[in-house]
Design a protein around this motif. Structure first.
Motif, PDB file in Angstrom:
ATOM      1  N   GLN A   1       4.647   0.467   5.524  1.00 14.93           N
ATOM      2  CA  GLN A   1       5.257  -0.472   4.581  1.00 14.93           C
ATOM      3  C   GLN A   1       6.614   0.053   4.139  1.00 14.93           C
ATOM      4  N   LEU A   2       7.436  -0.851   3.664  1.00 14.91           N
ATOM      5  CA  LEU A   2       8.699  -0.508   3.021  1.00 14.91           C
ATOM      6  C   LEU A   2       8.713  -1.214   1.680  1.00 14.91           C
TER       7      LEU A   2
ATOM      8  N   LYS B   1       3.166  -4.105   9.487  1.00 12.39           N
ATOM      9  CA  LYS B   1       2.206  -4.544  10.500  1.00 12.39           C
ATOM     10  C   LYS B   1       2.167  -6.058  10.639  1.00 12.39           C
ATOM     11  N   ASN B   2       2.200  -6.769   9.513  1.00 13.85           N
ATOM     12  CA  ASN B   2       2.095  -8.227   9.578  1.00 13.85           C
ATOM     13  C   ASN B   2       3.378  -8.936   9.149  1.00 13.85           C
ATOM     14  N   THR B   3       4.414  -8.190   8.818  1.00 15.50           N
ATOM     15  CA  THR B   3       5.738  -8.695   8.403  1.00 15.50           C
ATOM     16  C   THR B   3       5.663  -9.664   7.224  1.00 15.50           C
TER      17      THR B   3
ATOM     18  N   MET C   1      -4.488  -4.999  -2.464  1.00 19.47           N
ATOM     19  CA  MET C   1      -3.538  -4.178  -1.702  1.00 19.47           C
ATOM     20  C   MET C   1      -4.212  -3.552  -0.489  1.00 19.47           C
ATOM     21  N   GLN C   2      -5.450  -3.104  -0.664  1.00 15.59           N
ATOM     22  CA  GLN C   2      -6.191  -2.510   0.449  1.00 15.59           C
ATOM     23  C   GLN C   2      -6.432  -3.558   1.540  1.00 15.59           C
ATOM     24  N   ASN C   3      -6.870  -4.741   1.141  1.00 16.75           N
ATOM     25  CA  ASN C   3      -7.141  -5.804   2.108  1.00 16.75           C
ATOM     26  C   ASN C   3      -5.886  -6.219   2.869  1.00 16.75           C
ATOM     27  N   GLU C   4      -4.736  -6.081   2.238  1.00 17.76           N
ATOM     28  CA  GLU C   4      -3.467  -6.436   2.876  1.00 17.76           C
ATOM     29  C   GLU C   4      -2.854  -5.271   3.648  1.00 17.76           C
ATOM     30  N   GLY C   5      -3.521  -4.116   3.626  1.00 14.73           N
ATOM     31  CA  GLY C   5      -3.038  -2.959   4.381  1.00 14.73           C
ATOM     32  C   GLY C   5      -1.876  -2.230   3.732  1.00 14.73           C
ATOM     33  N   LEU C   6      -1.722  -2.373   2.423  1.00 14.38           N
ATOM     34  CA  LEU C   6      -0.600  -1.756   1.721  1.00 14.38           C
ATOM     35  C   LEU C   6      -0.913  -0.376   1.166  1.00 14.38           C
TER      36      LEU C   6
END
Length: 137
Positions: free
Chosen positions: A55-56, A70-72, A123-128
């Motif tokens: 992430q950024l 990963k998912n933009t 946040m976890q579910n979104e991969g952050l």
């Protein structure tokens, strides 16, 4: 299936290999397995959380924007979410995070914990974020 520090993993042969996978192939596979486990670990008050590597993020005044590489997808955080994001730049337990927030904001402990766990779960579910058990045992 073998166990490596409690994390299940399988070895697979690379095309052309005769005696089993190379150390590099095992290392890459383990890294992927460990990353998957860290992203999917069960979140609790005793978990250790930190931002994911993929992430950024940047500050936008008192708010933040996060781009999941990963998912933009972009995500926005309000000032309280931004404070949480700043606190999880380094691994921290959810319990300590809750304590810090309660020191900084006027909020009931149960409400703080519930809202915090809800945000972290999203946040976890979104991969952050990465989530680890406090006792990897």
């Amino acid at each position: 299936m073998r166990m490596f520090r409690g994390i299940p993993w399988k070895t697979q042969r690379c095309p052309g290999e005769r005696e089993g996978p190379s150390a590099a192939a095992i290392g890459a596979h383990l890294s992927l397995e460990i990353a998957t486990v860290l992203m999917n670990a069960r979140l609790s008050i005793d978990s250790i959380v930190s931002v994911a590597l993929e992430q950024l993020s940047c500050a936008l005044g008192d708010e933040s924007a996060i781009l999941n590489l990963k998912n933009t997808v972009y995500y926005g955080l309000d000032p309280v979410g931004t404070r949480i994001w700043n606190l999880i730049q380094q691994p921290i337990s959810v319990r300590e995070l809750r304590g810090r927030l309660m020191d900084e904001y006027e909020v009931d402990a149960d409400r703080c914990e519930g809202d915090l766990l809800s945000l972290l779960e999203t946040m976890q579910n979104e991969g952050l974020i990465r989530v680890e058990d406090s006792d990897p045992g």
